[in-house]
Design a protein around this motif. Sequence first.
Motif, mmCIF file in Angstrom:
data_model
loop_
_atom_site.group_PDB
_atom_site.id
_atom_site.type_symbol
_atom_site.label_atom_id
_atom_site.label_comp_id
_atom_site.label_asym_id
_atom_site.label_seq_id
_atom_site.Cartn_x
_atom_site.Cartn_y
_atom_site.Cartn_z
ATOM 1 N N PHE A 1 0.842 -1.205 0.000
ATOM 2 C CA PHE A 1 0.000 0.000 0.000
ATOM 3 C C PHE A 1 0.879 1.258 0.000
ATOM 4 O O PHE A 1 0.661 2.191 -0.781
ATOM 5 C CB PHE A 1 -0.908 -0.015 1.230
ATOM 6 N N LYS A 2 1.913 1.260 0.848
ATOM 7 C CA LYS A 2 2.800 2.424 0.951
ATOM 8 C C LYS A 2 3.623 2.615 -0.325
ATOM 9 O O LYS A 2 3.787 3.746 -0.806
ATOM 10 C CB LYS A 2 3.722 2.258 2.153
ATOM 11 N N LEU B 1 1.986 6.230 -7.140
ATOM 12 C CA LEU B 1 0.873 7.037 -7.629
ATOM 13 C C LEU B 1 1.150 8.533 -7.485
ATOM 14 O O LEU B 1 0.648 9.350 -8.268
ATOM 15 C CB LEU B 1 -0.413 6.663 -6.886
ATOM 16 N N THR B 2 1.952 8.895 -6.493
ATOM 17 C CA THR B 2 2.329 10.292 -6.307
ATOM 18 C C THR B 2 3.351 10.731 -7.355
ATOM 19 O O THR B 2 3.266 11.833 -7.906
ATOM 20 C CB THR B 2 2.917 10.499 -4.899
ATOM 21 N N GLN C 1 -8.001 4.575 -2.930
ATOM 22 C CA GLN C 1 -7.886 5.781 -2.107
ATOM 23 C C GLN C 1 -7.477 6.991 -2.940
ATOM 24 O O GLN C 1 -7.946 8.112 -2.712
ATOM 25 C CB GLN C 1 -6.879 5.540 -0.983
ATOM 26 N N ALA C 2 -6.597 6.760 -3.922
ATOM 27 C CA ALA C 2 -6.122 7.862 -4.770
ATOM 28 C C ALA C 2 -7.096 8.204 -5.891
ATOM 29 O O ALA C 2 -6.900 9.192 -6.609
ATOM 30 C CB ALA C 2 -4.756 7.501 -5.360
ATOM 31 N N ALA D 1 -4.607 1.232 -2.363
ATOM 32 C CA ALA D 1 -3.967 2.523 -2.640
ATOM 33 C C ALA D 1 -4.584 3.195 -3.868
ATOM 34 O O ALA D 1 -4.800 4.415 -3.881
ATOM 35 C CB ALA D 1 -2.469 2.326 -2.846
ATOM 36 N N THR E 1 2.833 1.620 -3.330
ATOM 37 C CA THR E 1 1.924 2.047 -4.395
ATOM 38 C C THR E 1 1.543 3.517 -4.233
ATOM 39 O O THR E 1 1.434 4.252 -5.227
ATOM 40 C CB THR E 1 0.666 1.166 -4.426
ATOM 41 N N GLN E 2 1.331 3.947 -3.008
ATOM 42 C CA GLN E 2 1.070 5.375 -2.771
ATOM 43 C C GLN E 2 2.202 6.226 -3.341
ATOM 44 O O GLN E 2 1.962 7.265 -3.977
ATOM 45 C CB GLN E 2 0.931 5.649 -1.270
ATOM 46 N N ASP E 3 3.428 5.778 -3.111
ATOM 47 C CA ASP E 3 4.590 6.497 -3.638
ATOM 48 C C ASP E 3 4.571 6.522 -5.162
ATOM 49 O O ASP E 3 4.797 7.572 -5.784
ATOM 50 C CB ASP E 3 5.871 5.833 -3.130
#
Length: 321
Positions: free
Chosen positions: A204-205, A211-212, A237-238, A234, A207-209
């Motif tokens: 999750f973390k 996606l950012t 959420q995004a 992720a 993938t967040q990176d």
Amino acid sequence: MTSFFTRRIALTAVAAAALASLPAFAAEKVNLGVSIPAATHSFMGGINYWANQAKKDLEKEHKDLKITIKTAANAPEQANQLQDLSTVTKINALVVFPFESAALTKPVAQVKAKGAYVTVVDRGLTDTSAQDAYVAGDNTAFGRIPAEYIAKQLGGKGNVVALRGIATTLDNERMDAFNAVLKNHPDIKLLDAKYANWNRDDAFKVTQDYLTRFKNIDAIWAADDDMAVGVLKAIEQAKRDDIKIIFGGAGAKGMVKTIMDGKDKRIGADVSYSPKFIYDAIKLTAEARLKGEKLPATTIIPSVLITKENAKDFYHPNSPF
């Protein structure tokens, strides 16, 4: 498609046919240690389940067999447990699924040096002289199959990110195979490949990176179905709708059911890699040692593409994985 049961029979037959002969001696009692990672995620839950099932089945079948199972939360704990198995439990055979390759090579070698027969499962050691036999799924196919699928679905063009497991020989094999396919598709760009430790939260973390940092991602290879769950969370959420393909790995029942039902158009395939191979490794090792025999140096269990057409053959709702 071949069922798990059929594959197990085939594996046993192949291994039996290929048994290498040792000097003949009378069979003796086998005190077998099994060292595996703790059930920190669903695949390891499957490993733990099948290891305990092997103990139950094989001790009932063989009166001269004792199996001791130890589970470790990290590499140092596993190293300590291996020492205890050798010096306290006094095992004469070992089946070990290393938490990490490099960190466990010396501890396993020390067990072997004291006379135990060693079968390494899945995560190979950095020095193969520390083992007698190796049993694993086909990690090259595990990396090749997703890359081929993604390349075909994208028409040979697009942006891809990858989530790796833990730094081990098998993870290297998978990533190398994935990259080898992409080299044949110069218009597919691998934007990044980071370790997410086969863990939902870590995935999750990561993938967040991704996606950012990356505004357009066409496909995500999460090299484990647990990591794919974190990826999906992720993305949700995004609120990103650019990702066309999410490809996990290992054939977890939830992912296979999604493929069967066609509920998520981004998830159209998976690659098999059943945790049941720990059962096969324990059975093959125990029965060979009871006969005073040894296994082939390497036994590889095939990994195949799972699609809607064959998903029912890989769906086991009662399994923990």
